[in-house]
Design a protein around this motif. Structure first.
Motif, PDB file in Angstrom:
ATOM      1  N   ARG A 223       0.832  -1.203   0.000  1.00  0.00           N
ATOM      2  CA  ARG A 223       0.000   0.000   0.000  1.00  0.00           C
ATOM      3  C   ARG A 223       0.868   1.254   0.000  1.00  0.00           C
ATOM      4  N   ALA A 224       0.269   2.352  -0.391  1.00  0.00           N
ATOM      5  CA  ALA A 224       0.971   3.638  -0.396  1.00  0.00           C
ATOM      6  C   ALA A 224       1.227   4.082   1.043  1.00  0.00           C
ATOM      7  N   PRO A 225       2.488   4.375   1.397  1.00  0.00           N
ATOM      8  CA  PRO A 225       2.784   4.764   2.777  1.00  0.00           C
ATOM      9  C   PRO A 225       2.379   6.195   3.114  1.00  0.00           C
ATOM     10  N   TYR A 226       2.090   6.996   2.101  1.00  0.00           N
ATOM     11  CA  TYR A 226       1.701   8.392   2.320  1.00  0.00           C
ATOM     12  C   TYR A 226       1.074   8.922   1.043  1.00  0.00           C
ATOM     13  N   ASP A 227       0.513  10.119   1.117  1.00  0.00           N
ATOM     14  CA  ASP A 227      -0.016  10.767  -0.082  1.00  0.00           C
ATOM     15  C   ASP A 227       1.149  11.124  -0.998  1.00  0.00           C
ATOM     16  N   GLY A 228       0.971  10.877  -2.283  1.00  0.00           N
ATOM     17  CA  GLY A 228       2.057  11.199  -3.193  1.00  0.00           C
ATOM     18  C   GLY A 228       1.687  10.917  -4.635  1.00  0.00           C
ATOM     19  N   LYS A 229       2.725  10.852  -5.451  1.00  0.00           N
ATOM     20  CA  LYS A 229       2.548  10.620  -6.879  1.00  0.00           C
ATOM     21  C   LYS A 229       3.532   9.554  -7.321  1.00  0.00           C
ATOM     22  N   MET A 230       3.002   8.556  -8.033  1.00  0.00           N
ATOM     23  CA  MET A 230       3.834   7.449  -8.478  1.00  0.00           C
ATOM     24  C   MET A 230       4.707   7.870  -9.649  1.00  0.00           C
ATOM     25  N   GLY A 231       5.833   7.179  -9.792  1.00  0.00           N
ATOM     26  CA  GLY A 231       6.714   7.393 -10.924  1.00  0.00           C
ATOM     27  C   GLY A 231       6.369   6.439 -12.056  1.00  0.00           C
ATOM     28  N   LYS A 232       7.391   6.006 -12.761  1.00  0.00           N
ATOM     29  CA  LYS A 232       7.188   5.122 -13.906  1.00  0.00           C
ATOM     30  C   LYS A 232       6.857   3.709 -13.441  1.00  0.00           C
ATOM     31  N   LYS A 233       5.872   3.095 -14.069  1.00  0.00           N
ATOM     32  CA  LYS A 233       5.490   1.718 -13.765  1.00  0.00           C
ATOM     33  C   LYS A 233       6.519   0.769 -14.385  1.00  0.00           C
ATOM     34  N   SER A 234       7.098  -0.112 -13.548  1.00  0.00           N
ATOM     35  CA  SER A 234       8.188  -0.962 -14.025  1.00  0.00           C
ATOM     36  C   SER A 234       7.934  -2.448 -13.814  1.00  0.00           C
ATOM     37  N   ILE A 235       6.742  -2.835 -13.358  1.00  0.00           N
ATOM     38  CA  ILE A 235       6.431  -4.248 -13.145  1.00  0.00           C
ATOM     39  C   ILE A 235       5.115  -4.588 -13.841  1.00  0.00           C
ATOM     40  N   GLN A 236       4.945  -5.888 -14.121  1.00  0.00           N
ATOM     41  CA  GLN A 236       3.744  -6.353 -14.791  1.00  0.00           C
ATOM     42  C   GLN A 236       3.138  -7.533 -14.042  1.00  0.00           C
ATOM     43  N   LYS A 237       1.877  -7.797 -14.289  1.00  0.00           N
ATOM     44  CA  LYS A 237       1.177  -8.926 -13.699  1.00  0.00           C
ATOM     45  C   LYS A 237       1.865 -10.237 -14.090  1.00  0.00           C
ATOM     46  N   GLY A 238       2.068 -11.119 -13.108  1.00  0.00           N
ATOM     47  CA  GLY A 238       2.722 -12.394 -13.358  1.00  0.00           C
ATOM     48  C   GLY A 238       4.217 -12.376 -13.206  1.00  0.00           C
ATOM     49  N   GLN A 239       4.806 -11.211 -12.977  1.00  0.00           N
ATOM     50  CA  GLN A 239       6.263 -11.095 -12.831  1.00  0.00           C
ATOM     51  C   GLN A 239       6.700 -11.584 -11.454  1.00  0.00           C
ATOM     52  N   LEU A 240       7.814 -12.311 -11.425  1.00  0.00           N
ATOM     53  CA  LEU A 240       8.376 -12.780 -10.157  1.00  0.00           C
ATOM     54  C   LEU A 240       9.241 -11.677  -9.567  1.00  0.00           C
ATOM     55  N   ILE A 241       8.954 -11.322  -8.319  1.00  0.00           N
ATOM     56  CA  ILE A 241       9.748 -10.300  -7.644  1.00  0.00           C
ATOM     57  C   ILE A 241      10.360 -10.911  -6.389  1.00  0.00           C
ATOM     58  N   GLN A 242      11.477 -10.336  -5.973  1.00  0.00           N
ATOM     59  CA  GLN A 242      12.202 -10.813  -4.804  1.00  0.00           C
ATOM     60  C   GLN A 242      12.007  -9.853  -3.638  1.00  0.00           C
ATOM     61  N   ALA A 243      12.163 -10.397  -2.444  1.00  0.00           N
ATOM     62  CA  ALA A 243      12.086  -9.542  -1.249  1.00  0.00           C
ATOM     63  C   ALA A 243      13.178  -8.485  -1.317  1.00  0.00           C
ATOM     64  N   GLY A 244      12.805  -7.236  -1.088  1.00  0.00           N
ATOM     65  CA  GLY A 244      13.752  -6.133  -1.157  1.00  0.00           C
ATOM     66  C   GLY A 244      13.847  -5.491  -2.529  1.00  0.00           C
ATOM     67  N   GLN A 245      13.164  -6.060  -3.521  1.00  0.00           N
ATOM     68  CA  GLN A 245      13.220  -5.499  -4.878  1.00  0.00           C
ATOM     69  C   GLN A 245      12.410  -4.215  -4.963  1.00  0.00           C
ATOM     70  N   THR A 246      12.950  -3.221  -5.667  1.00  0.00           N
ATOM     71  CA  THR A 246      12.245  -1.957  -5.859  1.00  0.00           C
ATOM     72  C   THR A 246      11.184  -2.129  -6.948  1.00  0.00           C
ATOM     73  N   LEU A 247       9.945  -1.801  -6.613  1.00  0.00           N
ATOM     74  CA  LEU A 247       8.836  -1.955  -7.548  1.00  0.00           C
ATOM     75  C   LEU A 247       8.494  -0.645  -8.251  1.00  0.00           C
TER      76      LEU A 247
END
Length: 353
Positions: A223-247
């Motif tokens: 979830r969003a930790p505060y009010d703000g604005k997202m940057g560029k979307k860099s992940i897609q549905k079905g993608q494997l991500i690792q703990a600590g990976q920047t989304l």
């Protein structure tokens, strides 16, 4: 008309126009020079300044496949909005296993409690049996003493005396056996009490494992930790991500915007915290934003670099250093809404203000 006279008048006109143009240019230069000298004497200015905001990475705390992505490029979000959902089926299986193990550990407490009751009842029975055995032993002791006196007077036979003696020995053995059985019951109760402590510790360990898995399941919803604005979307549905990976990267709107102005070290003598400043950006020429100094850096910018300069080699060249000055924008958020982190700015402040 004499051509030479006409040429003379033309030359005089050109000379007169040239003189006026030169005079206007001279006056313009004089005004510009005077204004520059006035600003140089009364103001400190730098164009080495940028708008800044907190831009923080949004990272995953668990490993898994992306189930859903709920944000788009440059989307404004509110605190608590769901950004990414990670598939948690594996964690749900681990949760069910941990819950079953916890139930088993709690059931073991019930078994030990039942064993404690049984052991306590056995101890009570042993106490009653000890009482009966003690009464029997007293009676056998009395019979032995009486037969011993009768044997001395030859009122009973040796065989009768030995039978009484054997009965006394049996009574003593039964009494001692029941005492040992009672002590064993008490020891078993103590053992069960110790096993309870181990079982309670195991319950705590199982509960901690279950809580950890529940925490991982909660981490599957980012979830969003505060009010703000997202940057560029860099992940897609079905993608494997690792703990600590920047989304993604997110601009923090709650902390607001500020300006980092890098002033020369020779300009710092006229600056102090709380001093008002004017800010002009390349994105909005002619529009003045207002702010005030909130801090002066503890060292020059070069000292905070990855490889700070070391002038101990001997080939020293003196270069005027710059010191970062943090300036808080004092205009309301609607006024500064168009400013973006990284924009160039020109900062001006009045000496002695």
């Amino acid at each position: 008309m004499n051509p030479s006279s006409k040429q003379t008048r033309t030359d005089r006109l050109i000379t007169r126009i040239t003189a006026w143009v030169a005079l206007v240019i001279l006056l313009g230069l004089a005004v510009w020079g005077g204004q520059s000298l006035w600003d140089l004497y009364h103001f400190e200015e730098t164009n080495d300044a940028q708008i800044d905001e907190y831009i923080n990475p949004v990272t995953s705390r668990v490993t898994g496949y992306v189930r859903e992505v709920y944000y788009k490029d440059d989307q404004e979000v509110k605190k608590g909005d769901t950004l990414v959902v990670i598939d948690d089926d594996e964690y749900q299986i681990q949760k069910a296993e941990a819950e079953a193990a916890l139930m088993t550990a709690k059931a073991q407490i019930g078994v030990l409690h039942s064993n404690t009751i049984t052991s306590d009842k056995n101890a009570v029975v042993n106490q009653l049996q000890i009482g009966a055995a003690k009464a029997k032993l007293v009676k056998q002791q009395q019979d032995y003493d009486r037969y011993e006196k009768l044997l001395a007077t030859e009122s009973v036979t040796r065989q009768q005396f030995e039978n009484v003696k054997m009965a006394l020995d049996v009574a003593k053995s039964e009494y001692e056996a029941l005492q040992k059985s009672y002590e064993t019951s008490l020891s078993k109760t103590d053992d069960i009490t110790a096993q309870k402590a181990v079982a309670l510790a195991e319950i705590k360990r199982r509960q901690a494992l279950l809580d950890e898995i529940k925490l991982k399941i909660s981490y599957a919803v980012i979830r969003a930790p505060y009010d703000g604005k997202m940057g560029k979307k860099s992940i897609q549905k079905g993608q494997l991500i690792q703990a600590g990976q920047t989304l993604a990267f997110m601009v923090d709107s709650e902390e607001g915007k500020w300006v980092i102005a890098n002033y020369k070290e020779t300009q710092l003598q006229h600056m102090h915290i709380g001093q008002p400043v004017n800010i002009e950006t390349d994105a909005f020429p002619g529009k003045i934003f207002h702010g005030e100094i909130v801090s002066l850096s503890a060292a020059t910018g070069s000292r905070f670099s990855l490889l700070p300069p070391d002038n101990a080699t001997g080939n020293f060249v003196k270069i005027i250093q710059r010191v970062p000055i943090r300036i808080k924008l004092t205009d309301d958020t609607n006024t500064t809404k168009g400013l973006r982190a990284g924009m160039n700015a020109v900062v001006t402040l009045k000496k002695g203000a």
